[in-house]
Every structure is written in C-alpha cells, then in structure tokens.
Design a protein around this motif. Structure first.
Motif, PDB file in Angstrom:
ATOM      1  N   TYR A 153       0.826  -1.315  -0.073  1.00 56.32           N
ATOM      2  CA  TYR A 153      -0.106  -0.186  -0.055  1.00 56.32           C
ATOM      3  C   TYR A 153       0.673   1.390  -0.056  1.00 56.32           C
ATOM      4  CZ  TYR A 153      -3.470   3.725   1.810  1.00 56.32           C
ATOM      5  OH  TYR A 153      -4.299   4.374   1.451  1.00 56.32           O
ATOM      6  N   THR A 154       1.932   1.331   1.041  1.00 65.73           N
ATOM      7  CA  THR A 154       2.486   2.540   0.946  1.00 65.73           C
ATOM      8  C   THR A 154       3.542   2.632  -0.049  1.00 65.73           C
ATOM      9  OG1 THR A 154       4.229   1.336   2.406  1.00 65.73           O
ATOM     10  CG2 THR A 154       2.293   2.408   3.444  1.00 65.73           C
ATOM     11  N   GLY A 155       4.075   1.367  -0.838  1.00 63.99           N
ATOM     12  CA  GLY A 155       5.244   1.449  -1.658  1.00 63.99           C
ATOM     13  C   GLY A 155       6.441   1.662  -0.832  1.00 63.99           C
ATOM     14  N   GLU A 156       6.614   1.295   0.228  1.00 62.45           N
ATOM     15  CA  GLU A 156       7.780   1.407   1.067  1.00 62.45           C
ATOM     16  C   GLU A 156       7.824   0.448   1.921  1.00 62.45           C
ATOM     17  OE1 GLU A 156       9.951   3.650   0.366  1.00 62.45           O
ATOM     18  OE2 GLU A 156       8.858   4.997  -1.155  1.00 62.45           O
ATOM     19  N   ASN A 157       7.454  -0.897   1.704  1.00 64.02           N
ATOM     20  CA  ASN A 157       7.185  -1.972   2.661  1.00 64.02           C
ATOM     21  C   ASN A 157       9.012  -2.458   2.751  1.00 64.02           C
ATOM     22  OD1 ASN A 157       7.602  -5.189   2.946  1.00 64.02           O
ATOM     23  ND2 ASN A 157       5.404  -4.805   3.477  1.00 64.02           N
ATOM     24  N   GLN A 158       9.552  -2.555   4.020  1.00 63.73           N
ATOM     25  CA  GLN A 158      10.689  -2.795   4.209  1.00 63.73           C
ATOM     26  C   GLN A 158      11.245  -4.144   3.805  1.00 63.73           C
ATOM     27  OE1 GLN A 158      13.194  -0.619   4.974  1.00 63.73           O
ATOM     28  NE2 GLN A 158      11.615   1.155   5.117  1.00 63.73           N
ATOM     29  N   LEU A 159      10.362  -4.997   4.050  1.00 59.08           N
ATOM     30  CA  LEU A 159      10.954  -6.372   3.375  1.00 59.08           C
ATOM     31  C   LEU A 159      10.756  -6.563   1.889  1.00 59.08           C
ATOM     32  CD1 LEU A 159       8.522  -8.700   5.703  1.00 59.08           C
ATOM     33  CD2 LEU A 159      11.121  -8.404   5.767  1.00 59.08           C
ATOM     34  N   ILE A 160      10.106  -5.818   1.285  1.00 63.50           N
ATOM     35  CA  ILE A 160      10.109  -5.804  -0.264  1.00 63.50           C
ATOM     36  C   ILE A 160      11.336  -4.977  -0.794  1.00 63.50           C
ATOM     37  CG2 ILE A 160       8.739  -5.197  -2.310  1.00 63.50           C
ATOM     38  CD1 ILE A 160       6.164  -5.854  -0.974  1.00 63.50           C
ATOM     39  N   LYS A 161      11.602  -3.832  -0.054  1.00 61.34           N
ATOM     40  CA  LYS A 161      12.396  -3.012  -0.538  1.00 61.34           C
ATOM     41  C   LYS A 161      13.775  -3.717  -0.410  1.00 61.34           C
ATOM     42  CE  LYS A 161      12.549   1.271   1.207  1.00 61.34           C
ATOM     43  NZ  LYS A 161      12.150   2.381   1.987  1.00 61.34           N
ATOM     44  N   GLN A 162      13.882  -4.651   0.520  1.00 61.01           N
ATOM     45  CA  GLN A 162      15.118  -5.327   0.566  1.00 61.01           C
ATOM     46  C   GLN A 162      15.347  -6.215  -0.547  1.00 61.01           C
ATOM     47  OE1 GLN A 162      14.801  -7.244   4.482  1.00 61.01           O
ATOM     48  NE2 GLN A 162      15.049  -5.231   5.388  1.00 61.01           N
TER      49      GLN A 162
END
Length: 306
Positions: free
Chosen positions: A187-196
């Motif tokens: 939703y935020t586009g800033e999910n930490q797990l996905i950004k990693q």
C-alpha cells in the motif's frame, strides 16, 4: 508519497513558497493559467516555476502541473459521501451498516477502475502472460488476498508462488531470473521487506510488476510496470483495511481475467474439463446445476465472436 506531501516536506525559498501557496490555494483552477499568469499573480520570475518543478523531480513546469492536476482530480473524485476510514457510525443500525459497506465497496471498485489505463494494464498482462514463473512478494493480510490469485493462476498452468515466510524472501528473490515476473504488493510502496529484495530481483533480471498507492514510492519507481490501488485510507486510525483489501482483490481479479482472455476458449475448456474430472459436488438448485456437456459446449460456443 503523494505530490502534495512531497511539496509540504520540501524546503523552498520565500519566493518559491509564495508560488507554492498560490498553487495549493487555486488547486485545479491553475489548469487554465499559463506560466506568465502564475508568475505575475505571485510576483515571481517565470523561471521560478521551472526551478520548483526541478526541485520536485520533474523535467519542467508542464510535467509538474500535469501531475498535480491528475492527483488533485483523483483525490476529489469518488468518496464524497462515504469515509474510507470510518464508513459507518456507532449509532448506525445493522441494515444501515450493511448498506454503507455496500456503498464503500462499490465506490472502491469505481475508484480503482479510474486509476487503470489501457497501456499500463496491457503491459502488466504481458509480463504475467509471458512469464514462466510468477512470484509474489507482499506481507500481512495481503498474503491472503494474493493466495486466491495464485490459486487461480495455477489452474491456468501458470506456476505462481508467494514468498510468505519472513526471512526467506531474499532466498526466493535469488531464485528468480529473466523468465520470472515478480509481483510486489504494498500500500505505501515502502514496505521494508520488499525494498530489501528489490535490488536482488533486478540483479537476477526478473521483471517487476507492482501494485501500490498513488504517488511516488521506492517500489513504484523501481518497477517495470506499476498499477495503482485506491489510496484513501490512513495507516492505522480506521475501522479496517476495507478499501485497500478490496482494491487489491479487484486488481488481481482483473489481472487474472486479462491473462485468461489471451487464450479464452482454451482456458475455459481446461477449467470445465478439470471440474468434470475432480469436482464431485452436487446441488438441487437449478442455478448451481451443471448442464450436460453437449449443452454446455453449445453455450460456450455461442459466446464466441462470429
């Protein structure tokens, strides 16, 4: 991050800030104003508009103006009569609550549809259709929504998995290649797990399709294709993730059906055949009862184009 939020968090000179205040006050009315009109109204040099645009990451004033107008039109459309965060009140009766939830879901679908564009949807469909494997990266309640999509895609013989176990996402990302479509949902586009896992996916050559809120975000910027979900909910001061979940579910259903339509009759025949082989359910309801195979083939053929 919405453009309005980015504007509010950016440091501007006094002259630039007076221009920003004017734009925010006039809102969509600036559509009819030229650079010269706005510069004269705010007593700044026309180059100030270009400087502001570049400070916000745009190539020029026209691009900033277009993005601002598009965002404002979206934020002021739909949801005029219902609150995505508090869709019903504590004094509402049971039927009223049910009616308001129906209105909320209908509005969410309309709102999400307004964010869909043909070329973007076609590119998203191409990425899924051409992939040998679809790997989904998301978290929390979105996992349950993604599971239904993965099940449907597997029934079309599309190998689809979800990286569900925390700590395993990096390994899952390393096990991708150029034949993989990585579907990222945040939703935020800033999910930490996905950004990693983003840099890993890009290093492995995977194609990246994302579903995020509107506005600029790390995940949307790093994706080959981005679909936008309804962006109406606050992070936590709300009754539930109603619009977010509904919007994601709708978008995943759309993606499933657009992939399905690439081989419509073949896929339909495959599902019917599998159902006949393994679905042993029975019903006395005429609505649920299956037609004999000869009649069913006539029905499906009648929907084919001449």
């Amino acid at each position: 991050m919405l453009l309005v939020e980015k504007i509010q968090e950016t440091n501007f000179s006094p002259a630039e800030q007076s221009l920003i205040d004017y734009i925010l006050e006039k809102n969509t009315a600036i559509e009819e104003h030229t650079i010269k009109d706005i510069a004269e109204a705010t007593f700044v040099h026309p180059s100030t508009l270009i400087r502001i645009a570049k400070k916000l990451g745009f190539s020029g004033w026209s691009d900033l103006k277009l993005a601002f107008l598009e965002e404002q039109r979206y934020l002021h459309s739909h949801f005029e009569e219902i609150d995505a965060n508090l869709p019903f009140a504590k004094t509402d009766g049971l039927v009223t609550v049910a009616q308001k939830m129906a209105a909320l879901e209908q509005t969410t679908i309309e709102d999400t549809l307004s964010l869909l564009h043909h070329d973007t949807l076609k590119k998203a469909t191409d990425l899924l259709y051409q992939a040998k494997e679809i790997k989904i990266f998301t978290s929390n309640a979105n996992i349950f929504t993604a599971q239904d999509f993965a099940l449907k895609m597997r029934r079309l013989k599309k190998r689809t998995t979800i990286a569900e176990i925390i700590g395993e996402q990096a390994y899952e990302a390393h096990n991708t290649d150029e034949t993989t479509c990585a579907l990222l949902i945040s939703y935020t586009g800033e999910n930490q797990l996905i950004k990693q896992v983003l840099p890993i996916l890009k290093e492995q050559g995977a194609h990246i399709l994302s579903i995020t809120s509107i506005g600029e975000s790390t995940i949307s910027k790093e994706s080959d294709c981005n679909l936008q979900m309804t962006t109406r909910e606050r992070l936590y001061s709300k009754i539930g993730d109603f619009t977010t979940s509904m919007s994601i579910s709708y978008l995943l259903d759309v993606l499933y059906t657009t992939v399905f339509s690439r081989n419509y009759q073949q896929n339909l025949n495959h599902l019917i055949h599998m159902g006949e082989e393994f679905d042993n359910r029975t019903s006395t309801s005429p609505v649920m009862q299956e037609h004999p195979i000869e009649n069913r083939l006539q029905i499906t053929d009648s929907f084919l184009p001449n």
